[in-house]
Design a protein around this motif. Structure first.
Motif, short mmCIF file in Angstrom:
data_model
loop_
_atom_site.label_atom_id
_atom_site.label_comp_id
_atom_site.label_asym_id
_atom_site.label_seq_id
_atom_site.Cartn_x
_atom_site.Cartn_y
_atom_site.Cartn_z
N PRO A 192 0.81 -1.22 0.00
CA PRO A 192 0.00 0.00 0.00
C PRO A 192 0.84 1.27 0.00
O PRO A 192 1.94 1.30 0.55
N GLY A 193 0.29 2.30 -0.64
CA GLY A 193 0.92 3.60 -0.62
C GLY A 193 0.45 4.40 0.59
O GLY A 193 -0.63 4.15 1.12
N PHE A 194 1.26 5.36 1.01
CA PHE A 194 0.93 6.21 2.16
C PHE A 194 1.22 7.66 1.78
O PHE A 194 2.04 7.92 0.89
N ARG A 204 2.45 10.69 -2.58
CA ARG A 204 2.41 9.40 -1.89
C ARG A 204 3.73 8.66 -2.09
O ARG A 204 4.50 8.97 -3.00
N PHE A 205 3.94 7.65 -1.25
CA PHE A 205 5.09 6.78 -1.46
C PHE A 205 4.70 5.36 -1.08
O PHE A 205 3.77 5.15 -0.30
N ALA A 206 5.41 4.40 -1.65
CA ALA A 206 5.20 3.00 -1.28
C ALA A 206 6.54 2.30 -1.22
O ALA A 206 7.35 2.40 -2.15
N GLU A 304 2.49 0.54 12.05
CA GLU A 304 2.34 1.98 12.27
C GLU A 304 2.68 2.77 11.02
O GLU A 304 3.59 2.42 10.28
N GLU A 305 1.93 3.85 10.77
CA GLU A 305 2.19 4.69 9.61
C GLU A 305 3.21 5.77 9.97
O GLU A 305 2.87 6.94 10.12
N HIS A 381 8.68 -1.83 12.42
CA HIS A 381 9.50 -0.61 12.23
C HIS A 381 8.72 0.48 11.49
O HIS A 381 9.28 1.50 11.13
N GLY A 382 7.45 0.22 11.23
CA GLY A 382 6.61 1.23 10.58
C GLY A 382 6.48 1.02 9.08
O GLY A 382 7.36 0.43 8.45
N TYR A 383 5.35 1.48 8.52
CA TYR A 383 5.06 1.39 7.09
C TYR A 383 5.22 -0.04 6.56
O TYR A 383 5.72 -0.25 5.45
#
Ligand SMILES: [Zn+2]
Length: 461
Positions: A192-194, A204-206, A304-305, A381-383
């Motif tokens: 998914p992109g954030f 956005r980035f993925a 976590e985002e 570690h997030g994302y």
């Protein structure tokens, strides 16, 4: 006297017959069926590429007759569905009839290539049961919906997207306002992109990976879709480095299975005993391994985002690499290959019960006995980036703990499917095991991630 009496009886019978006859004629002439109730349900707000609709039609008195569903736009219409049932005749009040019907239909540009942007209507027609002189118009229900066919805009901002088989990479891009979901797809895997931290709206980035078993990047696509499934997609990997799986043979014997199988079974009550050591071993190696992989994917959905780390990832200190990432293993028992599995981490051996440290800052999302990995720790570690530490002999952190890079998580051991005291270390991106070597390399983080993410990545290495 008797004759007059029977005469009036006949008269009454005659009148009764006339009455019944009149009633029969009246019912047949005027008893038409009521209008059917028609409901059209739509889960999506508009007609797009492929929009599912549900039509429910109901008429219990004389039953359903001719049914028709059409899609109408301007002068154009298309018959989507038609069927006919026999209704009860007017004089019948009971008997077999079709009282209700439900249709699932899908409309949209994928099915009707003549659809244009604007509006279109779904028209449902249900014929009413007629009488001799009453032929009522059918019941008609129309639902007008917007037609939206333009996918969200999608523009890539990153240059030099280089991906290695089994490796990780990042892409920065911009989506239009109508996008509700975007990211990278690689075969069946979705990354998914954030929103880009500190970026403009729509930036956005993925983080993504080309799966270890995918030999080229043609199936790796950036995508953005709107709420009616109009989708933009593009290939965007500029260079791809194949890194074929290595192969290895793992001998298994009764002594090894006799040690690991009963211990895993005792800790895993949901596994059913297969009755003998070898079948139990194979069941653990296949089924439990697959279940553990599924759990790791589920854990990644709660990631976590945020980038919870800002330094390079730490490998285990003073350890010898006994097995590296992406090994296709054949398991041999008594000279026969009994199973094949992919080994998707690093095996790192040092001294017995060595200190196991967190590779980077993060949050402990798993710290317990975990199937083939025995006592294990997983750090978020997030994302969607996780690290896993398996085969531990003891655990010194709890789920929910925030840990720092280098903090002790427990001690190495031989729990789970382990031949000797070692650490099994895996890095995962949205549940997919990825090559940890890159994350241990400050140059790789700088060139592949920092150059694209810039200030959005809190990394100064
Ligand atoms: Zn391993």
């Amino acid at each position: 006297m008797a004759r007059r009496k029977s005469g009036s009886k006949l008269k009454r019978l005659f009148f009764l017959a006339i009455l019944v006859g009149l009633a029969y004629v009246g019912v047949n002439a005027f008893r038409s069926g009521p209008a059917a109730t028609i409901a059209i349900e739509h889960a999506l707000p508009a007609i797009g590429k492929s929009t599912p609709l549900t039509v429910k039609v109901n008429e219990a008195t004389r039953g359903l007759g001719a049914l028709k569903v059409e899609l109408v736009q301007g002068e154009r219409s298309e018959l989507l569905h038609e069927e006919e049932h026999v209704q009860l005749p007017p004089w019948k009040f009971w008997g077999p009839r079709v009282e209700e019907k439900q249709f699932e239909l899908t409309v949209g540009r994928q099915h009707q290539d003549w659809l244009k942007e604007g509006t279109a209507s779904l028209r449902v027609t249900a014929g009413r049961a007629p009488a001799w002189i009453m032929r009522p118009d059918p019941a008609v229900e129309e639902l007008e919906l917007p037609v939206r066919l333009r996918p969200p805009t999608l523009t890539i901002s990153s240059r030099n997207v280089f991906a290695a088989q089994g490796g990780s990479e990042v892409v920065v891009y911009q989506v239009g306002e109508s996008s509700v979901e975007d990211g990278v797809r690689a075969g069946d895997w979705v990354f998914p992109g954030f929103p880009l931290p500190g970026g403009q709206p729509g930036q956005r980035f993925a983080l993504f990976s080309v799966p270890y078993d995918m030999p080229d990047a043609t199936q790796v696509k950036l995508y953005a879709r709107d709420d009616v499934n109009n989708e933009s997609q593009m290939n965007f990997v500029d260079r791809f480095f194949p890194r074929p799986l290595t192969t290895d043979t793992i001998p298994v014997n009764d002594r090894f299975m006799g040690r690991v199988v009963p211990a895993i079974l005792a800790q895993t009550p949901e596994l059913t005993d297969q009755g003998n050591l070898l079948d139990n071993y194979i069941n653990i190696n296949r089924k439990l391994r697959a279940q553990n992989a599924e759990t790791l994917i589920e854990l990644s959905r709660e990631s976590e985002e945020a980038f919870l780390w800002d330094e390079v990832f730490l490998p285990m200190r003073n350890a010898k690499v006994t097995s590296s990432f992406a090994d296709r293993r054949s398991y041999v028992y008594n000279g026969t290959v009994v199973d094949h599995q992919d080994h998707l981490g690093y095996d790192l051996a040092s001294v017995k019960q060595d200190k196991i440290e967190a590779a980077n800052d993060g949050v402990v999302v798993l710290s317990r006995y975990f199937g083939i990995y025995g006592y294990a720790v997983v750090i978020d570690h997030g994302y969607g980036l996780h690290s896993l530490y398996g085969h531990l002999s003891s655990l010194s952190v709890a789920e929910g703990d925030t840990v720092e890079r280098g903090q002790e998580l427990g001690r190495s051991g031989v729990t789970g499917l382990a031949g000797g005291d070692h650490l099994h270390f895996t890095m995962l991106l949205h549940g997919l095991p990825v090559n940890p070597k890159e994350w241990w390399d400050p140059k790789w983080i700088r060139d592949r991630l920092k150059l694209k993410l810039r200030d959005s990545l809190p990394y100064e290495g």
